[in-house]
Design a protein around this motif. Structure first.
Motif, PDB file in Angstrom:
ATOM      1  N   VAL A   1      83.289  81.376  22.812  1.00  0.00           N
ATOM      2  CA  VAL A   1      82.751  80.263  23.596  1.00  0.00           C
ATOM      3  C   VAL A   1      81.316  80.581  23.979  1.00  0.00           C
ATOM      4  O   VAL A   1      81.037  81.604  24.606  1.00  0.00           O
ATOM      5  CB  VAL A   1      83.598  80.015  24.865  1.00  0.00           C
ATOM      6  CG1 VAL A   1      82.984  78.906  25.713  1.00  0.00           C
ATOM      7  CG2 VAL A   1      85.038  79.677  24.498  1.00  0.00           C
TER       8      VAL A   1
ATOM      9  N   ARG B   1      79.163  77.960  25.426  1.00  0.00           N
ATOM     10  CA  ARG B   1      78.992  77.268  26.708  1.00  0.00           C
ATOM     11  C   ARG B   1      79.989  76.135  26.810  1.00  0.00           C
ATOM     12  O   ARG B   1      80.429  75.572  25.805  1.00  0.00           O
ATOM     13  CB  ARG B   1      77.571  76.789  26.905  1.00  0.00           C
ATOM     14  CG  ARG B   1      77.143  75.613  26.107  1.00  0.00           C
ATOM     15  CD  ARG B   1      75.737  75.150  26.569  1.00  0.00           C
ATOM     16  NE  ARG B   1      75.354  73.963  25.850  1.00  0.00           N
ATOM     17  CZ  ARG B   1      74.572  73.944  24.784  1.00  0.00           C
ATOM     18  NH1 ARG B   1      74.064  75.058  24.323  1.00  0.00           N
ATOM     19  NH2 ARG B   1      74.289  72.813  24.188  1.00  0.00           N
ATOM     20  N   LEU B   2      80.329  75.818  28.055  1.00  0.00           N
ATOM     21  CA  LEU B   2      81.237  74.707  28.321  1.00  0.00           C
ATOM     22  C   LEU B   2      80.438  73.417  28.387  1.00  0.00           C
ATOM     23  O   LEU B   2      79.313  73.388  28.888  1.00  0.00           O
ATOM     24  CB  LEU B   2      81.988  74.942  29.631  1.00  0.00           C
ATOM     25  CG  LEU B   2      82.867  76.195  29.670  1.00  0.00           C
ATOM     26  CD1 LEU B   2      83.498  76.354  31.048  1.00  0.00           C
ATOM     27  CD2 LEU B   2      83.929  76.152  28.583  1.00  0.00           C
TER      28      LEU B   2
ATOM     29  N   GLY C   1      85.919  68.482  28.805  1.00  0.00           N
ATOM     30  CA  GLY C   1      86.872  69.442  28.264  1.00  0.00           C
ATOM     31  C   GLY C   1      86.491  69.992  26.904  1.00  0.00           C
ATOM     32  O   GLY C   1      87.341  70.459  26.151  1.00  0.00           O
TER      33      GLY C   1
ATOM     34  N   ALA D   1      83.710  72.460  24.427  1.00  0.00           N
ATOM     35  CA  ALA D   1      82.891  73.669  24.478  1.00  0.00           C
ATOM     36  C   ALA D   1      82.145  73.824  23.169  1.00  0.00           C
ATOM     37  O   ALA D   1      82.613  73.388  22.113  1.00  0.00           O
ATOM     38  CB  ALA D   1      83.755  74.899  24.718  1.00  0.00           C
TER      39      ALA D   1
ATOM     40  N   GLU E   1      81.518  72.189  18.108  1.00  0.00           N
ATOM     41  CA  GLU E   1      82.162  71.720  19.328  1.00  0.00           C
ATOM     42  C   GLU E   1      83.663  71.652  19.116  1.00  0.00           C
ATOM     43  O   GLU E   1      84.133  71.147  18.098  1.00  0.00           O
ATOM     44  CB  GLU E   1      81.653  70.328  19.715  1.00  0.00           C
ATOM     45  CG  GLU E   1      80.272  70.343  20.303  1.00  0.00           C
ATOM     46  CD  GLU E   1      79.836  68.983  20.808  1.00  0.00           C
ATOM     47  OE1 GLU E   1      80.705  68.165  21.203  1.00  0.00           O
ATOM     48  OE2 GLU E   1      78.619  68.734  20.802  1.00  0.00           O
TER      49      GLU E   1
ATOM     50  N   SER F   1      87.595  71.295  21.539  1.00  0.00           N
ATOM     51  CA  SER F   1      88.209  70.988  22.821  1.00  0.00           C
ATOM     52  C   SER F   1      88.771  72.272  23.436  1.00  0.00           C
ATOM     53  O   SER F   1      89.404  73.075  22.753  1.00  0.00           O
ATOM     54  CB  SER F   1      89.344  69.984  22.635  1.00  0.00           C
ATOM     55  OG  SER F   1      90.072  69.846  23.845  1.00  0.00           O
ATOM     56  N   VAL F   2      88.524  72.447  24.732  1.00  0.00           N
ATOM     57  CA  VAL F   2      89.125  73.549  25.483  1.00  0.00           C
ATOM     58  C   VAL F   2      89.962  73.003  26.635  1.00  0.00           C
ATOM     59  O   VAL F   2      90.216  73.686  27.617  1.00  0.00           O
ATOM     60  CB  VAL F   2      88.052  74.549  26.003  1.00  0.00           C
ATOM     61  CG1 VAL F   2      87.423  75.330  24.857  1.00  0.00           C
ATOM     62  CG2 VAL F   2      86.982  73.841  26.822  1.00  0.00           C
TER      63      VAL F   2
ATOM     64  N   GLU G   1      91.931  77.760  29.931  1.00  0.00           N
ATOM     65  CA  GLU G   1      90.902  78.038  30.938  1.00  0.00           C
ATOM     66  C   GLU G   1      89.880  78.997  30.334  1.00  0.00           C
ATOM     67  O   GLU G   1      89.913  80.195  30.579  1.00  0.00           O
ATOM     68  CB  GLU G   1      91.541  78.630  32.190  1.00  0.00           C
ATOM     69  CG  GLU G   1      92.411  77.624  32.920  1.00  0.00           C
ATOM     70  CD  GLU G   1      92.947  78.179  34.223  1.00  0.00           C
ATOM     71  OE1 GLU G   1      92.276  79.028  34.847  1.00  0.00           O
ATOM     72  OE2 GLU G   1      94.042  77.761  34.610  1.00  0.00           O
TER      73      GLU G   1
ATOM     74  N   ARG H   1      86.030  80.470  29.439  1.00  0.00           N
ATOM     75  CA  ARG H   1      84.718  80.689  30.042  1.00  0.00           C
ATOM     76  C   ARG H   1      83.752  81.128  28.954  1.00  0.00           C
ATOM     77  O   ARG H   1      84.189  81.657  27.916  1.00  0.00           O
ATOM     78  CB  ARG H   1      84.789  81.798  31.089  1.00  0.00           C
ATOM     79  CG  ARG H   1      85.810  81.578  32.166  1.00  0.00           C
ATOM     80  CD  ARG H   1      85.769  82.684  33.195  1.00  0.00           C
ATOM     81  NE  ARG H   1      86.089  83.989  32.622  1.00  0.00           N
ATOM     82  CZ  ARG H   1      86.771  84.929  33.235  1.00  0.00           C
ATOM     83  NH1 ARG H   1      87.235  84.733  34.434  1.00  0.00           N
ATOM     84  NH2 ARG H   1      86.994  86.089  32.652  1.00  0.00           N
ATOM     85  N   PRO H   2      82.461  80.935  29.160  1.00  0.00           N
ATOM     86  CA  PRO H   2      81.492  81.441  28.189  1.00  0.00           C
ATOM     87  C   PRO H   2      81.707  82.935  27.956  1.00  0.00           C
ATOM     88  O   PRO H   2      81.936  83.695  28.891  1.00  0.00           O
ATOM     89  CB  PRO H   2      80.139  81.159  28.847  1.00  0.00           C
ATOM     90  CG  PRO H   2      80.408  79.956  29.702  1.00  0.00           C
ATOM     91  CD  PRO H   2      81.800  80.186  30.240  1.00  0.00           C
TER      92      PRO H   2
END
Length: 71
Positions: free
Chosen positions: A23, A25-26, A30, A32, A42, A44-45, A49, A51-52
């Protein structure tokens, strides 16, 4: 598929296999931006949960598990 065609044997958004990605960046909604090793994409996350810096397992454009956390 973001208007792109898959040219590799394995594509994060359309493969039958889950692929580990990092990842970057978010994004809103929803989503990333992830590093696939072949470039950014791109995904979907919404189901995890993330994080970068995290490594997530992606299948069909959807992150299905966090497999590694950046310290």
């Amino acid at each position: 598929m973001n208007g792109r065609e898959c040219r590799d044997e394995v594509c994060v958004t359309c493969s039958d296999a889950a692929v580990p990605v990092t990842v970057l960046r978010l994004l809103d909604g929803g989503m990333a931006l992830v590093d696939t090793g072949s470039g950014p994409e791109e995904v979907s996350v919404a189901l995890v949960e993330a994080r970068p810096g995290d490594t997530v397992l992606v299948h069909a454009g959807e992150a299905i598990a966090v497999t590694g956390r950046r310290p």
